[in-house]
Design a protein around this motif. Structure first.
Motif, short mmCIF file in Angstrom:
data_model
loop_
_atom_site.label_atom_id
_atom_site.label_comp_id
_atom_site.label_asym_id
_atom_site.label_seq_id
_atom_site.Cartn_x
_atom_site.Cartn_y
_atom_site.Cartn_z
N ALA A 151 -14.64 110.96 147.71
CA ALA A 151 -15.24 111.46 146.47
C ALA A 151 -16.72 111.05 146.38
N SER A 152 -17.00 109.80 146.68
CA SER A 152 -18.40 109.35 146.61
C SER A 152 -19.24 110.03 147.69
N MET B 213 -13.95 95.83 143.57
CA MET B 213 -13.02 96.15 144.63
C MET B 213 -13.53 97.37 145.39
N ALA B 214 -13.51 97.32 146.69
CA ALA B 214 -14.00 98.42 147.52
C ALA B 214 -13.14 99.66 147.32
N GLN B 215 -13.73 100.79 147.54
CA GLN B 215 -13.03 102.05 147.37
C GLN B 215 -12.03 102.26 148.50
N ASN B 216 -10.93 102.97 148.18
CA ASN B 216 -10.01 103.39 149.23
C ASN B 216 -10.58 104.64 149.90
N SER B 217 -9.93 105.16 150.90
CA SER B 217 -10.49 106.28 151.67
C SER B 217 -10.66 107.55 150.83
N ILE C 74 -10.00 113.92 143.48
CA ILE C 74 -10.34 113.64 144.89
C ILE C 74 -10.06 112.17 145.19
N GLY C 75 -10.41 111.30 144.26
CA GLY C 75 -10.15 109.87 144.44
C GLY C 75 -8.68 109.54 144.54
N ASN C 76 -7.83 110.41 143.97
CA ASN C 76 -6.38 110.24 144.05
C ASN C 76 -5.78 110.95 145.26
N GLY C 77 -6.63 111.54 146.10
CA GLY C 77 -6.14 112.14 147.34
C GLY C 77 -6.07 113.64 147.37
N ALA C 78 -6.51 114.33 146.32
CA ALA C 78 -6.49 115.79 146.34
C ALA C 78 -7.37 116.30 147.48
N ASP C 79 -6.86 117.29 148.20
CA ASP C 79 -7.57 117.79 149.38
C ASP C 79 -8.27 119.10 149.06
N PHE C 80 -9.34 119.02 148.30
CA PHE C 80 -10.18 120.19 148.05
C PHE C 80 -11.61 119.72 147.94
N ASP C 81 -12.52 120.65 148.12
CA ASP C 81 -13.93 120.33 148.02
C ASP C 81 -14.49 120.96 146.75
N PRO C 82 -15.21 120.19 145.95
CA PRO C 82 -15.84 120.75 144.76
C PRO C 82 -16.99 121.67 145.16
N PRO C 83 -17.46 122.48 144.24
CA PRO C 83 -18.57 123.38 144.59
C PRO C 83 -19.84 122.60 144.91
N MET C 84 -20.44 122.95 146.01
CA MET C 84 -21.70 122.32 146.41
C MET C 84 -22.83 123.27 146.04
N VAL C 85 -22.93 123.57 144.77
CA VAL C 85 -23.92 124.51 144.27
C VAL C 85 -25.29 124.11 144.75
N PHE D 228 -21.16 103.07 143.46
CA PHE D 228 -20.25 104.21 143.68
C PHE D 228 -20.62 104.95 144.96
N LEU D 229 -21.90 105.28 145.10
CA LEU D 229 -22.34 106.04 146.27
C LEU D 229 -22.21 105.24 147.56
N ASN D 230 -22.26 103.92 147.46
CA ASN D 230 -22.17 103.06 148.64
C ASN D 230 -20.75 102.56 148.91
N GLY D 231 -19.78 103.01 148.13
CA GLY D 231 -18.40 102.63 148.37
C GLY D 231 -18.03 101.23 147.93
N VAL D 232 -18.86 100.61 147.12
CA VAL D 232 -18.61 99.24 146.69
C VAL D 232 -17.58 99.18 145.57
N ARG D 233 -17.69 100.11 144.60
CA ARG D 233 -16.73 100.11 143.51
C ARG D 233 -16.56 101.51 142.96
N TRP D 234 -15.47 101.67 142.22
CA TRP D 234 -15.09 102.95 141.64
C TRP D 234 -15.55 102.97 140.18
N PRO D 235 -16.23 104.04 139.73
CA PRO D 235 -16.73 104.06 138.36
C PRO D 235 -15.62 104.33 137.34
N LYS D 236 -15.87 103.91 136.11
CA LYS D 236 -14.94 104.15 135.02
C LYS D 236 -14.86 105.64 134.73
N THR D 237 -13.81 106.04 134.05
CA THR D 237 -13.56 107.46 133.77
C THR D 237 -14.74 108.12 133.05
#
Length: 137
Positions: free
Chosen positions: A10-11, A1-5, A71-82, A42-51
């Motif tokens: 997240a991907s 199933m394709a990823q939601n927005s 993030i996949g559940n809609g949280a509006d923050f950016d993780p560290p881009m170290v 995952f990176l191409n938005g085709v499917r969501w990976p398992k936990t």
């Protein structure tokens, strides 16, 4: 199933981390031990990976556990881009035009003209993605 927005966001953030740190999906596969198809999908938005796979990705990127899920559940923050590059220029605000530039790793066997064309097409595509994302917000 394709990823939601939100899942797509997240991907996209994982892909941005990889680009910023001059890594590629093969590196992520190696670090996580995950199936290459799973990482690619995952990176191409085709499917969501398992936990469990999400946790492995987070560990490889140095993110807190649960970041991808939040993030996949809609949280509006950016993780560290170290940025792993020690020579990366930064300003007092932590960013410069150079720091915002995308760094590319050139594969072997590509001519200068092919390389310039690939970089140009990639830059155009990323600019389109950024514009699209800004309209969706």
């Amino acid at each position: 199933m394709a990823q939601n927005s939100s899942q797509r966001r997240a991907s996209d953030l994982v892909a941005a981390w990889l680009a910023q740190n001059e890594k590629n999906p093969a590196w992520l596969v190696d670090q996580t031990g995950a199936d290459p198809g799973t990482i690619g999908d995952f990176l191409n938005g085709v499917r969501w990976p398992k936990t469990g796979t999400q946790g492995k990705i987070e560990k490889a990127l140095g993110w807190q556990p649960g970041t991808i899920r939040q993030i996949g559940n809609g949280a509006d923050f950016d993780p560290p881009m170290v940025n792993l590059r020690k020579d990366s220029p930064t300003s007092s605000a932590g960013r410069t035009e150079e720091a915002d530039s995308l760094l590319y790793r050139r594969p072997d066997g590509i001519s200068d003209s092919e390389w310039d064309k690939l970089k140009s097409e990639t830059r155009d595509y990323l600019e389109w993605l950024i514009e699209k994302a800004s309209r969706e917000r």
